[in-house]
Design an enzyme around this catalytic site. Structure first.
Site, PDB file in Angstrom:
ATOM      1  N   GLU A  63       0.835  -1.211   0.000  1.00 27.78           N
ATOM      2  CA  GLU A  63       0.000   0.000   0.000  1.00 27.78           C
ATOM      3  C   GLU A  63       0.869   1.260   0.000  1.00 27.78           C
ATOM      4  O   GLU A  63       0.557   2.238  -0.682  1.00 27.78           O
ATOM      5  CB  GLU A  63      -0.946  -0.003   1.196  1.00 27.78           C
ATOM      6  CG  GLU A  63      -1.949   1.131   1.177  1.00 27.78           C
ATOM      7  CD  GLU A  63      -2.848   1.122  -0.040  1.00 27.78           C
ATOM      8  OE1 GLU A  63      -2.958   2.187  -0.704  1.00 27.78           O
ATOM      9  OE2 GLU A  63      -3.451   0.085  -0.351  1.00 27.78           O
ATOM     10  N   GLU A  70       1.435   6.577  -6.984  1.00 27.68           N
ATOM     11  CA  GLU A  70       0.436   7.613  -7.236  1.00 27.68           C
ATOM     12  C   GLU A  70       1.048   9.007  -7.129  1.00 27.68           C
ATOM     13  O   GLU A  70       0.785   9.872  -7.961  1.00 27.68           O
ATOM     14  CB  GLU A  70      -0.739   7.464  -6.275  1.00 27.68           C
ATOM     15  CG  GLU A  70      -1.588   6.251  -6.577  1.00 27.68           C
ATOM     16  CD  GLU A  70      -2.766   6.089  -5.618  1.00 27.68           C
ATOM     17  OE1 GLU A  70      -2.930   6.933  -4.719  1.00 27.68           O
ATOM     18  OE2 GLU A  70      -3.508   5.114  -5.794  1.00 27.68           O
TER      19      GLU A  70
END
Length: 116
Positions: A63, A70
């Site tokens: 994650e 991102e």
């Protein structure tokens, strides 16, 4: 030695940012707490605890990497680009694959203890 110690500080800052900025990281953290509490009440073996910790760390590490991807994609382009979308989707997919595998592993470990 100073650079070495600073690397831990930078890593901790990254983890904190992952929790502050990412709702997915928060949900993974909550899931981890629930699994750890369940493990305490279930009486897991040493090997089962090791598996649980590896799985939790794996999901959280992925994650964090997804969040890093991102950020980098957002830094490179503010416009929609199909390759930017692919990079984000694939990074998110890697977390999803490991999270599904983690849930299956959790079922394999916990179900026999609860229902067996």
């Amino acid at each position: 030695m100073g650079k070495f110690l600073k690397s831990f500080i930078y890593a901790w800052e990254g983890i904190k940012d992952g929790f502050r900025q990412g709702r997915n990281m928060k949900s993974h953290g909550l899931s981890a707490v629930i699994v750890l509490i369940a493990g305490c009440f279930t009486g897991l073996s040493q090997i089962e605890w090791m598996i649980i910790f590896i799985v939790i760390a794996g999901v959280m590490a992925l994650e964090l990497m997804n969040t890093a991807v991102e950020y980098v994609v957002d830094l490179v382009t503010t416009e929609f680009h199909p390759l930017a979308k692919k990079a984000k989707d694939i990074a998110a997919g890697s977390v999803f694959v490991f999270a599904i595998a983690s849930a299956i592993i959790g079922c394999i470990i916990f179900f026999p203890k609860w229902f067996g």
